[in-house]
Motif scaffolding. Sequence first.
Motif, mmCIF file in Angstrom:
data_model
loop_
_atom_site.group_PDB
_atom_site.id
_atom_site.type_symbol
_atom_site.label_atom_id
_atom_site.label_comp_id
_atom_site.label_asym_id
_atom_site.label_seq_id
_atom_site.Cartn_x
_atom_site.Cartn_y
_atom_site.Cartn_z
ATOM 1 N N ARG A 105 38.917 48.527 47.713
ATOM 2 C CA ARG A 105 37.889 47.501 47.559
ATOM 3 C C ARG A 105 38.275 46.469 46.511
ATOM 4 O O ARG A 105 38.895 46.786 45.506
ATOM 5 N N THR A 107 36.856 44.572 43.733
ATOM 6 C CA THR A 107 35.688 44.625 42.847
ATOM 7 C C THR A 107 35.685 43.435 41.897
ATOM 8 O O THR A 107 36.600 42.613 41.900
ATOM 9 N N ASN A 108 34.685 43.397 41.032
ATOM 10 C CA ASN A 108 34.583 42.323 40.042
ATOM 11 C C ASN A 108 35.659 42.412 38.959
ATOM 12 O O ASN A 108 35.836 41.468 38.196
ATOM 13 N N LEU A 109 36.396 43.508 38.895
ATOM 14 C CA LEU A 109 37.478 43.643 37.913
ATOM 15 C C LEU A 109 38.797 43.052 38.415
ATOM 16 O O LEU A 109 39.733 42.887 37.647
ATOM 17 N N THR A 111 41.317 40.337 39.386
ATOM 18 C CA THR A 111 41.528 38.937 39.010
ATOM 19 C C THR A 111 42.350 38.216 40.074
ATOM 20 O O THR A 111 42.898 38.836 40.982
ATOM 21 N N ASP A 112 42.468 36.910 39.912
ATOM 22 C CA ASP A 112 43.315 36.132 40.814
ATOM 23 C C ASP A 112 44.763 36.602 40.735
ATOM 24 O O ASP A 112 45.465 36.606 41.748
ATOM 25 N N LYS A 115 45.149 39.588 42.948
ATOM 26 C CA LYS A 115 45.156 39.161 44.356
ATOM 27 C C LYS A 115 46.501 38.541 44.720
ATOM 28 O O LYS A 115 47.000 38.747 45.837
#
Length: 129
Positions: A105, A107-109, A111-112, A115
Amino acid sequence: DILKQVVKGGKVHTRFIESDDNAVQTNVAAHYVHEDGTSIMTSAGSANQNLSSEDVESVVNEELSQTRYLYLGGGLKLLNLLPSYPYLIAEAKKRGVKVILDHGRVTNLVTDDHKKIIHSIISDIDIYL
């Protein structure tokens, strides 16, 4: 049952990696499944999150000569390990090992930069889950 048979039959090789860091806690998780099939998972501990490139690179390199598939799962939960994915994939490819990626997943942790690592390795993945 199929997974159990494969593991017991010696077709899946597992290794234990121990940390020297006393601050790292073993992970424990519990899954709760409602009768309608929905589920919730709770977990505690920090072992997975503390797994790093230094912890796994030498172990993976030792195992690759007798490996057909390298499964990289949960990379977006293993943010300390994620930067080593390009190296691990390159080493697997040198030995003709197929690579399976299941980054998990987002998640909000994440970062770009995280990714970008995933995007940079997609073309080298044989099976993307």
